[in-house]
Design an enzyme around this catalytic site. Structure first.
Site, PDB file in Angstrom:
ATOM      1  N   ARG A 106       0.840  -1.199   0.000  1.00 17.73           N
ATOM      2  CA  ARG A 106       0.000   0.000   0.000  1.00 17.73           C
ATOM      3  C   ARG A 106       0.886   1.265   0.000  1.00 17.73           C
ATOM      4  O   ARG A 106       0.556   2.269  -0.629  1.00 17.73           O
ATOM      5  CB  ARG A 106      -0.879  -0.045   1.264  1.00 17.73           C
ATOM      6  CG  ARG A 106      -1.913   1.015   1.358  1.00 17.73           C
ATOM      7  CD  ARG A 106      -3.191   0.615   0.666  1.00 17.73           C
ATOM      8  NE  ARG A 106      -4.121   1.731   0.683  1.00 17.73           N
ATOM      9  CZ  ARG A 106      -5.362   1.672   0.296  1.00 17.73           C
ATOM     10  NH1 ARG A 106      -5.878   0.533  -0.151  1.00 17.73           N
ATOM     11  NH2 ARG A 106      -6.134   2.731   0.328  1.00 17.73           N
ATOM     12  N   ILE A 134      -8.302   5.645   0.537  1.00 18.91           N
ATOM     13  CA  ILE A 134      -7.708   6.482   1.574  1.00 18.91           C
ATOM     14  C   ILE A 134      -6.241   6.686   1.206  1.00 18.91           C
ATOM     15  O   ILE A 134      -5.513   5.703   1.025  1.00 18.91           O
ATOM     16  CB  ILE A 134      -7.795   5.779   2.960  1.00 18.91           C
ATOM     17  CG1 ILE A 134      -9.237   5.363   3.279  1.00 18.91           C
ATOM     18  CG2 ILE A 134      -7.205   6.653   4.054  1.00 18.91           C
ATOM     19  CD1 ILE A 134     -10.202   6.491   3.445  1.00 18.91           C
ATOM     20  N   ASN A 187     -11.857  16.823  -0.366  1.00 19.13           N
ATOM     21  CA  ASN A 187     -12.671  15.630  -0.640  1.00 19.13           C
ATOM     22  C   ASN A 187     -14.143  16.001  -0.553  1.00 19.13           C
ATOM     23  O   ASN A 187     -14.527  16.896   0.203  1.00 19.13           O
ATOM     24  CB  ASN A 187     -12.377  14.540   0.396  1.00 19.13           C
ATOM     25  CG  ASN A 187     -13.183  13.276   0.153  1.00 19.13           C
ATOM     26  OD1 ASN A 187     -13.227  12.755  -0.969  1.00 19.13           O
ATOM     27  ND2 ASN A 187     -13.853  12.775   1.184  1.00 19.13           N
ATOM     28  N   THR A 188     -14.962  15.302  -1.325  1.00 21.96           N
ATOM     29  CA  THR A 188     -16.402  15.470  -1.173  1.00 21.96           C
ATOM     30  C   THR A 188     -17.011  14.155  -0.719  1.00 21.96           C
ATOM     31  O   THR A 188     -16.661  13.083  -1.223  1.00 21.96           O
ATOM     32  CB  THR A 188     -17.051  16.022  -2.456  1.00 21.96           C
ATOM     33  OG1 THR A 188     -18.450  16.153  -2.230  1.00 21.96           O
ATOM     34  CG2 THR A 188     -16.805  15.163  -3.676  1.00 21.96           C
ATOM     35  N   HIS A 189     -17.902  14.256   0.271  1.00 21.69           N
ATOM     36  CA  HIS A 189     -18.463  13.069   0.913  1.00 21.69           C
ATOM     37  C   HIS A 189     -19.991  13.187   0.954  1.00 21.69           C
ATOM     38  O   HIS A 189     -20.519  14.249   1.308  1.00 21.69           O
ATOM     39  CB  HIS A 189     -17.903  12.949   2.337  1.00 21.69           C
ATOM     40  CG  HIS A 189     -18.408  11.746   3.061  1.00 21.69           C
ATOM     41  ND1 HIS A 189     -17.961  10.472   2.770  1.00 21.69           N
ATOM     42  CD2 HIS A 189     -19.357  11.620   4.017  1.00 21.69           C
ATOM     43  CE1 HIS A 189     -18.613   9.605   3.542  1.00 21.69           C
ATOM     44  NE2 HIS A 189     -19.454  10.274   4.311  1.00 21.69           N
ATOM     45  N   GLY A 245      -7.262  10.868   8.983  1.00 17.16           N
ATOM     46  CA  GLY A 245      -8.380  10.019   9.389  1.00 17.16           C
ATOM     47  C   GLY A 245      -9.283   9.713   8.201  1.00 17.16           C
ATOM     48  O   GLY A 245      -8.999  10.108   7.065  1.00 17.16           O
ATOM     49  N   ASP A 262     -12.410  10.703   6.530  1.00 26.85           N
ATOM     50  CA  ASP A 262     -13.425  11.765   6.441  1.00 26.85           C
ATOM     51  C   ASP A 262     -13.494  12.611   7.710  1.00 26.85           C
ATOM     52  O   ASP A 262     -14.583  13.035   8.128  1.00 26.85           O
ATOM     53  CB  ASP A 262     -14.807  11.157   6.118  1.00 26.85           C
ATOM     54  CG  ASP A 262     -14.824  10.408   4.801  1.00 26.85           C
ATOM     55  OD1 ASP A 262     -14.122  10.833   3.868  1.00 26.85           O
ATOM     56  OD2 ASP A 262     -15.525   9.388   4.691  1.00 26.85           O
TER      57      ASP A 262
HETATM   58  C1  GAR Z   1     -20.088  11.322  -4.687  1.00 27.19           C
HETATM   59  O1  GAR Z   1     -21.376  11.330  -4.129  1.00 27.19           O
HETATM   60  C2  GAR Z   1     -19.045  11.374  -3.594  1.00 27.19           C
HETATM   61  O2  GAR Z   1     -19.442  12.104  -2.470  1.00 27.19           O
HETATM   62  C3  GAR Z   1     -18.921   9.917  -3.234  1.00 27.19           C
HETATM   63  O3  GAR Z   1     -18.941   9.254  -4.465  1.00 27.19           O
HETATM   64  C4  GAR Z   1     -19.795   9.979  -5.356  1.00 27.19           C
HETATM   65  C5  GAR Z   1     -19.047  10.155  -6.666  1.00 27.19           C
HETATM   66  O4  GAR Z   1     -19.900  10.576  -7.679  1.00 27.19           O
HETATM   67  N1  GAR Z   1     -17.733   9.674  -2.491  1.00 27.19           N
HETATM   68  C6  GAR Z   1     -17.671   8.860  -1.445  1.00 27.19           C
HETATM   69  O5  GAR Z   1     -18.599   8.169  -1.069  1.00 27.19           O
HETATM   70  C7  GAR Z   1     -16.321   8.839  -0.741  1.00 27.19           C
HETATM   71  N2  GAR Z   1     -16.434   8.225   0.536  1.00 27.19           N
HETATM   72  P1  GAR Z   1     -19.337  10.981  -9.107  1.00 27.19           P
HETATM   73  O6  GAR Z   1     -18.329   9.902  -9.515  1.00 27.19           O
HETATM   74  O7  GAR Z   1     -20.516  11.000 -10.001  1.00 27.19           O
HETATM   75  O8  GAR Z   1     -18.669  12.327  -8.995  1.00 27.19           O
END
Ligand code: GAR
Length: 218
Positions: free
Chosen positions: A76, A103, A118-120, A154, A156
């Protein structure tokens, strides 16, 4: 920690994806042919697997792409070093993890810490991890949403930049995760585009858990 003062040149974004890449597409659409106006440009797109729609979107936009798979590396740590090198080649001001389902490790954080967004798909600190939408639905929450945040060591847990709220309806409960995720993503794409715009154009400062947009140097 503060970003460098915003300069006239648009900030360089490397975007990491694992799937459909609709958040990447929202960034590309917002930037359009006016990176100066938006304040940033996507300079490369990377993925952790082959054959993603996200990489296809990047190719259609004429952007350089790279794939860095965990399975192609002995450890990794080796993967993390390779990913760090692949991203560093494009000299990003910000790295945007837009649906990147990995991660990152120590070396990546050492290279880009304080510059990884990052977007969650949940309202952190609730429901971190790979199944934020499913976990929120199973818990029975009445509102959920999305969080744009800086990445730390960590899962998220990094400082929050912006959040958007989505109501959970009876229909979501019946139809399940996919329908709710789609509604979250409608909010999320706009949130990410606006957050990256402000980070890139106005600068930012991270003080402990607090992210201050603009006012760099004050
Ligand atoms: C998004 O909703 C993002 O928040 C999520 O994957 C999706 C990607 O959508 N990410 C996670 O769950 C990370 N833990 P996309 O490929 O259409 O942009």
């Amino acid at each position: 920690m503060a970003s460098p003062p915003p300069s006239a040149a648009p900030a360089r974004l490397v975007v990491l994806v694992s799937g459909s890449g609709t958040n990447l597409q929202a960034l590309l659409d917002a930037i359009g042919d006016d990176p100066e106006g938006y304040g940033a440009q996507v300079v490369a797109v990377g993925a952790d697997r082959h054959g993603t729609a996200g990489i296809e979107r990047a190719e259609r936009a004429g952007l350089p792409t790279f794939v860095c798979r965990v399975g192609d590396h002995a450890t990794r740590e080796d993967w993390d070093a390779a990913l760090t090198g692949a991203v560093a080649e494009h000299r990003p001001d910000l790295v945007v993890s837009a649906g990147f389902m990995k991660i990152v490790g120590k070396e990546f954080l050492a290279a880009f810490g304080g510059r990884i967004v990052n977007t969650h798909p949940a309202l952190l600190p609730s429901f971190p991890g790979a199944h934020g939408v499913r976990d929120a639905l199973a818990y029975g929450v009445k509102v959920t949403g999305c969080t744009v945040h800086f990445v730390d060591d960590g899962v998220d847990t990094g400082p929050i930049i912006a959040q958007g709220v989505v109501e959970v309806t009876e229909e979501d409960t019946a139809e399940g995760e996919a329908a709710l995720h789609e509604r979250i993503k409608e909010v999320e794409r706009k949130l990410l585009v606006e957050a990256v715009r402000r980070l890139a154009r106005d600068g930012y400062r991270i003080e402990g858990r607090k992210v201050h947009l603009g006012h760099v140097g004050e």
